[in-house]
Design a protein around this motif. Sequence first.
Motif, mmCIF file in Angstrom:
data_model
loop_
_atom_site.group_PDB
_atom_site.id
_atom_site.type_symbol
_atom_site.label_atom_id
_atom_site.label_comp_id
_atom_site.label_asym_id
_atom_site.label_seq_id
_atom_site.Cartn_x
_atom_site.Cartn_y
_atom_site.Cartn_z
ATOM 1 N N LEU A 9 0.872 -1.164 0.000
ATOM 2 C CA LEU A 9 0.000 0.000 0.000
ATOM 3 C C LEU A 9 0.914 1.220 0.000
ATOM 4 O O LEU A 9 1.772 1.354 0.874
ATOM 5 N N VAL A 10 0.764 2.080 -1.005
ATOM 6 C CA VAL A 10 1.639 3.246 -1.152
ATOM 7 C C VAL A 10 0.827 4.521 -1.290
ATOM 8 O O VAL A 10 -0.333 4.487 -1.719
ATOM 9 N N LEU A 11 1.448 5.618 -0.947
ATOM 10 C CA LEU A 11 0.847 6.937 -1.095
ATOM 11 C C LEU A 11 1.704 7.717 -2.080
ATOM 12 O O LEU A 11 2.873 8.001 -1.805
ATOM 13 N N PRO A 12 1.177 8.047 -3.270
ATOM 14 C CA PRO A 12 1.963 8.760 -4.276
ATOM 15 C C PRO A 12 2.349 10.170 -3.815
ATOM 16 O O PRO A 12 1.623 10.814 -3.068
ATOM 17 N N LEU A 13 3.496 10.617 -4.298
ATOM 18 C CA LEU A 13 3.979 11.971 -4.044
ATOM 19 C C LEU A 13 4.007 12.728 -5.360
ATOM 20 O O LEU A 13 4.344 12.162 -6.402
ATOM 21 N N ASP A 14 3.657 13.988 -5.319
ATOM 22 C CA ASP A 14 3.637 14.839 -6.509
ATOM 23 C C ASP A 14 4.580 16.008 -6.335
ATOM 24 O O ASP A 14 4.965 16.361 -5.223
ATOM 25 N N PHE A 15 4.900 16.639 -7.454
ATOM 26 C CA PHE A 15 5.637 17.893 -7.416
ATOM 27 C C PHE A 15 4.629 19.006 -7.172
ATOM 28 O O PHE A 15 3.593 19.056 -7.835
ATOM 29 N N PRO A 16 4.888 19.882 -6.210
ATOM 30 C CA PRO A 16 3.943 20.977 -5.961
ATOM 31 C C PRO A 16 3.809 21.860 -7.196
ATOM 32 O O PRO A 16 4.780 22.079 -7.912
ATOM 33 N N ARG B 125 18.799 23.424 -6.250
ATOM 34 C CA ARG B 125 18.333 22.257 -7.008
ATOM 35 C C ARG B 125 17.712 21.191 -6.101
ATOM 36 O O ARG B 125 17.905 19.996 -6.294
ATOM 37 N N PHE B 126 16.968 21.655 -5.100
ATOM 38 C CA PHE B 126 16.219 20.730 -4.249
ATOM 39 C C PHE B 126 15.027 20.200 -5.034
ATOM 40 O O PHE B 126 14.386 20.931 -5.787
ATOM 41 N N ILE B 127 14.714 18.946 -4.836
ATOM 42 C CA ILE B 127 13.532 18.342 -5.445
ATOM 43 C C ILE B 127 12.492 18.203 -4.344
ATOM 44 O O ILE B 127 12.634 17.391 -3.439
ATOM 45 N N ARG B 128 11.462 19.030 -4.416
ATOM 46 C CA ARG B 128 10.403 19.031 -3.409
ATOM 47 C C ARG B 128 9.259 18.141 -3.879
ATOM 48 O O ARG B 128 8.866 18.173 -5.035
ATOM 49 N N LEU B 129 8.747 17.343 -2.966
ATOM 50 C CA LEU B 129 7.612 16.471 -3.247
ATOM 51 C C LEU B 129 6.542 16.701 -2.196
ATOM 52 O O LEU B 129 6.841 17.024 -1.057
ATOM 53 N N ARG B 130 5.287 16.510 -2.594
ATOM 54 C CA ARG B 130 4.155 16.716 -1.687
ATOM 55 C C ARG B 130 3.283 15.465 -1.709
ATOM 56 O O ARG B 130 2.982 14.919 -2.768
ATOM 57 N N THR B 131 2.857 15.028 -0.531
ATOM 58 C CA THR B 131 1.990 13.846 -0.464
ATOM 59 C C THR B 131 0.590 14.196 -0.971
ATOM 60 O O THR B 131 0.111 15.309 -0.784
ATOM 61 N N ARG B 132 -0.016 13.236 -1.617
ATOM 62 C CA ARG B 132 -1.412 13.372 -2.015
ATOM 63 C C ARG B 132 -2.293 13.041 -0.818
ATOM 64 O O ARG B 132 -1.814 12.601 0.224
ATOM 65 N N SER B 133 -3.579 13.188 -0.970
ATOM 66 C CA SER B 133 -4.500 12.828 0.117
ATOM 67 C C SER B 133 -4.481 11.312 0.311
ATOM 68 O O SER B 133 -4.158 10.554 -0.607
ATOM 69 N N ALA B 134 -4.854 10.875 1.489
ATOM 70 C CA ALA B 134 -4.866 9.441 1.799
ATOM 71 C C ALA B 134 -5.806 8.676 0.875
ATOM 72 O O ALA B 134 -5.609 7.485 0.628
ATOM 73 N N PRO C 48 11.732 15.311 5.602
ATOM 74 C CA PRO C 48 10.551 16.174 5.746
ATOM 75 C C PRO C 48 10.932 17.653 5.732
ATOM 76 O O PRO C 48 11.974 18.035 6.249
ATOM 77 N N ASP C 49 10.081 18.446 5.110
ATOM 78 C CA ASP C 49 10.213 19.901 5.179
ATOM 79 C C ASP C 49 9.398 20.318 6.397
ATOM 80 O O ASP C 49 8.174 20.325 6.361
ATOM 81 N N PHE C 50 10.075 20.653 7.455
ATOM 82 C CA PHE C 50 9.392 20.926 8.715
ATOM 83 C C PHE C 50 8.578 22.210 8.664
ATOM 84 O O PHE C 50 7.705 22.425 9.500
ATOM 85 N N ALA C 51 8.827 23.049 7.672
ATOM 86 C CA ALA C 51 8.062 24.287 7.539
ATOM 87 C C ALA C 51 6.727 24.065 6.829
ATOM 88 O O ALA C 51 5.821 24.886 6.939
ATOM 89 N N GLY D 114 3.575 17.702 5.135
ATOM 90 C CA GLY D 114 3.265 16.891 3.963
ATOM 91 C C GLY D 114 4.223 17.081 2.815
ATOM 92 O O GLY D 114 4.104 16.420 1.792
ATOM 93 N N ASP D 115 5.209 17.982 2.969
ATOM 94 C CA ASP D 115 6.220 18.195 1.933
ATOM 95 C C ASP D 115 7.519 17.501 2.330
ATOM 96 O O ASP D 115 7.859 17.419 3.515
ATOM 97 N N TYR D 116 8.222 17.011 1.314
ATOM 98 C CA TYR D 116 9.488 16.313 1.524
ATOM 99 C C TYR D 116 10.497 16.778 0.490
ATOM 100 O O TYR D 116 10.131 17.257 -0.585
ATOM 101 N N PHE D 117 11.764 16.605 0.811
ATOM 102 C CA PHE D 117 12.841 16.823 -0.140
ATOM 103 C C PHE D 117 13.442 15.464 -0.482
ATOM 104 O O PHE D 117 13.713 14.652 0.403
#
Length: 106
Positions: free
Chosen positions: A32-39, A51-60, A79-82, A85-88
């Motif tokens: 079971l996976v949760l896809p991540l998207d580019f904001p 050149r950071f690659i930021r990703l954002r989780t989709r809804s559950a 995790p992007d603590f700021a 739901g965002d990650y690098f």
Amino acid sequence: MIDRHNNDKLMVVRLQFMFEYIVGDVTLRLALVLPLDFPTGKTCAVNKDLRFIRLRTRSAASSQIIPLRSIIRGTLLVPDFAHDGDYFLVNYIDSDMFLRSQTFMS
């Protein structure tokens, strides 16, 4: 990273759960996976310059069940603590990850 339908399209997902499902003599290994998207929208200047690659989780609700064999490799996400739901994506771990992540940069 997973391969969508045996083509060159790669997708970054967050692994939630792994399990086996047995049907007769066949064992299915699934995840079971949760896809991540580019904001979408304007990219932060710092992210672009470094050149950071930021990703954002989709809804559950967009979670998917995939075969375990479609997972190519693991990735390190910080995790992007700021922004909840965002990650690098850490793509400097090895040359393979660096080269695979370049497809996201273009």
